[in-house]
Motif scaffolding. Structure first.
Motif, mmCIF file in Angstrom:
data_model
loop_
_atom_site.group_PDB
_atom_site.id
_atom_site.type_symbol
_atom_site.label_atom_id
_atom_site.label_comp_id
_atom_site.label_asym_id
_atom_site.label_seq_id
_atom_site.Cartn_x
_atom_site.Cartn_y
_atom_site.Cartn_z
ATOM 1 N N UNK A 1 -40.598 118.047 0.436
ATOM 2 C CA UNK A 1 -41.107 119.362 0.824
ATOM 3 C C UNK A 1 -41.664 120.116 -0.375
ATOM 4 N N UNK A 2 -42.980 120.308 -0.360
ATOM 5 C CA UNK A 2 -43.661 121.074 -1.395
ATOM 6 C C UNK A 2 -43.703 122.537 -0.945
ATOM 7 N N UNK A 3 -42.617 123.241 -1.200
ATOM 8 C CA UNK A 3 -42.507 124.631 -0.765
ATOM 9 C C UNK A 3 -43.186 125.539 -1.785
ATOM 10 N N UNK A 4 -43.034 126.854 -1.588
ATOM 11 C CA UNK A 4 -43.762 127.808 -2.425
ATOM 12 C C UNK A 4 -43.199 127.930 -3.833
ATOM 13 N N UNK A 5 -42.000 127.432 -4.088
ATOM 14 C CA UNK A 5 -41.384 127.562 -5.406
ATOM 15 C C UNK A 5 -41.942 126.582 -6.417
ATOM 16 N N UNK A 6 -41.304 126.532 -7.579
ATOM 17 C CA UNK A 6 -41.813 125.719 -8.668
ATOM 18 C C UNK A 6 -41.430 124.264 -8.610
ATOM 19 N N UNK A 7 -40.470 123.905 -7.714
ATOM 20 C CA UNK A 7 -40.025 122.517 -7.629
ATOM 21 C C UNK A 7 -40.359 121.932 -6.263
ATOM 22 N N UNK A 8 -39.890 120.709 -6.015
ATOM 23 C CA UNK A 8 -40.077 120.029 -4.732
ATOM 24 C C UNK A 8 -38.706 119.595 -4.226
ATOM 25 N N UNK A 9 -38.445 119.818 -2.938
ATOM 26 C CA UNK A 9 -37.150 119.464 -2.359
ATOM 27 C C UNK A 9 -37.228 118.061 -1.759
ATOM 28 N N UNK A 10 -36.204 117.246 -2.053
ATOM 29 C CA UNK A 10 -36.154 115.863 -1.584
ATOM 30 C C UNK A 10 -34.880 115.621 -0.779
ATOM 31 N N UNK A 11 -35.010 114.907 0.333
ATOM 32 C CA UNK A 11 -33.858 114.419 1.095
ATOM 33 C C UNK A 11 -34.149 112.977 1.487
ATOM 34 N N UNK A 12 -33.197 112.075 1.248
ATOM 35 C CA UNK A 12 -33.444 110.645 1.375
ATOM 36 C C UNK A 12 -32.754 110.022 2.579
ATOM 37 N N UNK A 13 -33.392 109.014 3.126
ATOM 38 C CA UNK A 13 -32.764 108.154 4.121
ATOM 39 C C UNK A 13 -31.739 107.272 3.414
ATOM 40 N N UNK A 14 -30.824 106.645 4.151
ATOM 41 C CA UNK A 14 -29.947 105.652 3.517
ATOM 42 C C UNK A 14 -30.788 104.591 2.813
ATOM 43 N N UNK A 15 -30.297 104.096 1.688
ATOM 44 C CA UNK A 15 -31.067 103.192 0.842
ATOM 45 C C UNK A 15 -31.583 101.979 1.618
ATOM 46 N N UNK A 16 -32.896 101.777 1.557
ATOM 47 C CA UNK A 16 -33.522 100.635 2.217
ATOM 48 C C UNK A 16 -33.743 100.800 3.703
ATOM 49 N N UNK A 17 -33.379 101.944 4.278
ATOM 50 C CA UNK A 17 -33.508 102.154 5.717
ATOM 51 C C UNK A 17 -34.852 102.792 6.062
#
Length: 430
Positions: free
Chosen positions: A336-352
């Motif tokens: 998620x490239x939101x309005x702030x200075x960073x980017x938020x990441x959320x991951x699926x289970x590894x390899x899924x």
């Protein structure tokens, strides 16, 4: 059969089985898939080249592989042919998972245009470049074609089935189909103008740690540099001395608003020059760097998302949900490239991976329209995972195949089992 007529003031330019609106990754893939089934296909593209964001803004395909410790390839078929065409010309390199979204396939965007030219031509697609979708020709829930702006004025294109690969769900919106407008809701992801940097000492630039680059961005912002995003990236390319950036951030834009989009384009270019100034002044390897080019247009991540027969949710993505009508797969994280200075990441289970169901490509209330690409039926969070070009290519080949198989244009009547079987025969990974 009686000839199609629309309006005395709008001559008919073409009649076809499948009309594809938008010549980006999703649209080109859809057009090739449909034409290979023997359908008469017309492909509309507003620019003078095919490839969309992949040729105008980016130089890397993401979404082909899962990130993390277990790397799995999740996209195949026509996407492999595109990659093969680039590889044969020596303008492709695979970059490791250095940023978070998984391995990327970096290429020369100019060559990509030619690869798509060859693929659509070999398939027998009728391509109309410099053709701007203006409106639908509609009969209740059925879209009978489109009104197209050309150099000779407005023209009509009649079609049995329509693939909306516009990115912004333009066809669905004009036909009255339901959608969620991220821009109007104020939740749309930020826009980015990418830029190419030449005369770079690539070895030094590449070896400079990413976190140190971000720390320099933070410090430079306090010194008067205007850097809205504090963790952007620059990466190597197939060419000596050339790096490409993903740094600028233009937030709070409804990219379907003509005035807002125009302001965003100008803001993005201004930011690009400021980031270039920062790189030259502060980052090792960029001391002699020059601007090698700006993206053709600002990169738009999110606008309208249709309300389809199924709505993909954040929970679906993060739980790696599977569906019986799956036509594509995605292992990319929620980015998620939101309005702030960073980017938020959320991951699926590894390899899924999460499945993309056929129902998420079918807009409610319209009989003969299927979408492909980033305007699919998904929530804001789910969309932030599934919008990668790898998935757009995969959705495109599924949508185009479905449109060719749809008897009388009835896309809900397509046998999903046959659709999946034919996708597998094409090399798709399901």
């Amino acid at each position: 059969m009686k000839a199609f007529t629309y309006s005395a003031s709008v001559p008919v330019l073409a009649e076809c089985d499948v009309l594809v609106v938008g010549g980006g990754s999703a649209g080109c893939s859809a057009a090739v898939a449909a034409a290979r089934q023997g359908a008469r296909v017309v492909l509309l593209e507003r620019y003078g080249f095919l490839g969309g964001t992949g040729a105008a803004v980016l130089d890397t395909f993401y979404g082909f592989y899962t990130p993390g410790l277990v790397e799995k390839k999740v996209v195949g078929g026509i996407p492999d042919e595109v990659v093969g065409g680039l590889e044969r010309r020596g303008v492709l390199l695979k970059r490791p998972n250095t940023y978070g979204a998984g391995a990327g396939l970096t290429y020369d965007p100019e060559t990509l245009k030619v690869v798509w030219d060859e693929l659509v031509s070999a398939a027998g697609v009728r391509v109309l470049l410099h053709a701007y979708f203006a409106d639908v020709i509609q009969d209740g829930p059925r879209v009978r074609g489109a009104v197209v702006g050309t150099k000779r004025g407005l023209r009509a294109v009649a079609a049995r089935a329509v693939v909306d690969a516009s990115g912004d769900a333009d066809v669905v919106a004009r036909a009255g189909g339901p959608f969620e407008d991220a821009g109007a809701l104020g939740i749309a992801q930020s826009l980015t103008t990418t830029f190419k940097v030449i005369n770079v000492d690539v070895a030094r630039a590449k070896s400079f740690p990413k976190k140190e680059l971000w720390a320099l961005m933070e410090a430079a912002a306090s010194e008067g540099y205007r850097l809205p995003r504090k963790e952007g990236s620059a990466h190597v390319t197939p060419f000596q001395g050339v790096m490409v950036t993903n740094m600028t951030r233009v937030a709070g834009v409804d990219a379907t608003d003509p005035d807002a989009l125009s302001r965003a384009e100008m803001e993005g270019r201004g930011q690009a020059l400021e980031y270039l100034r920062f790189l030259r002044d502060k980052v090792p390897g960029y001391e002699r760097a020059e601007l090698g080019g700006l993206s053709v247009n600002i990169g738009v991540r999110e606008t309208r998302r249709i309300r389809g027969e199924y709505w993909i949710t954040r929970e679906d993505v993060l739980s790696a949900r599977k569906f019986p009508d799956a036509v594509a797969r995605c292992g990319a994280p929620i980015e998620e490239h939101h309005a702030g200075g960073d980017t938020r990441w959320e991951y699926l289970p590894d390899g899924e991976t999460v499945d993309i169901p056929y129902r998420a490509l079918l807009p409610q209330g319209l009989e003969n329209v299927v979408v492909a690409g980033r305007c699919l039926s998904a929530s804001h969070e789910a969309h932030a995972s599934i919008r990668s070009i790898g998935q757009c290519l995969a959705m495109g080949q599924a949508a185009g195949l479905a449109a060719a198989l749809a008897k009388g244009g009835d896309l809900r009547g397509v046998d999903v089992g046959e659709l999946r079987s034919r996708l597998l025969e094409m090399g798709a990974l399901l």
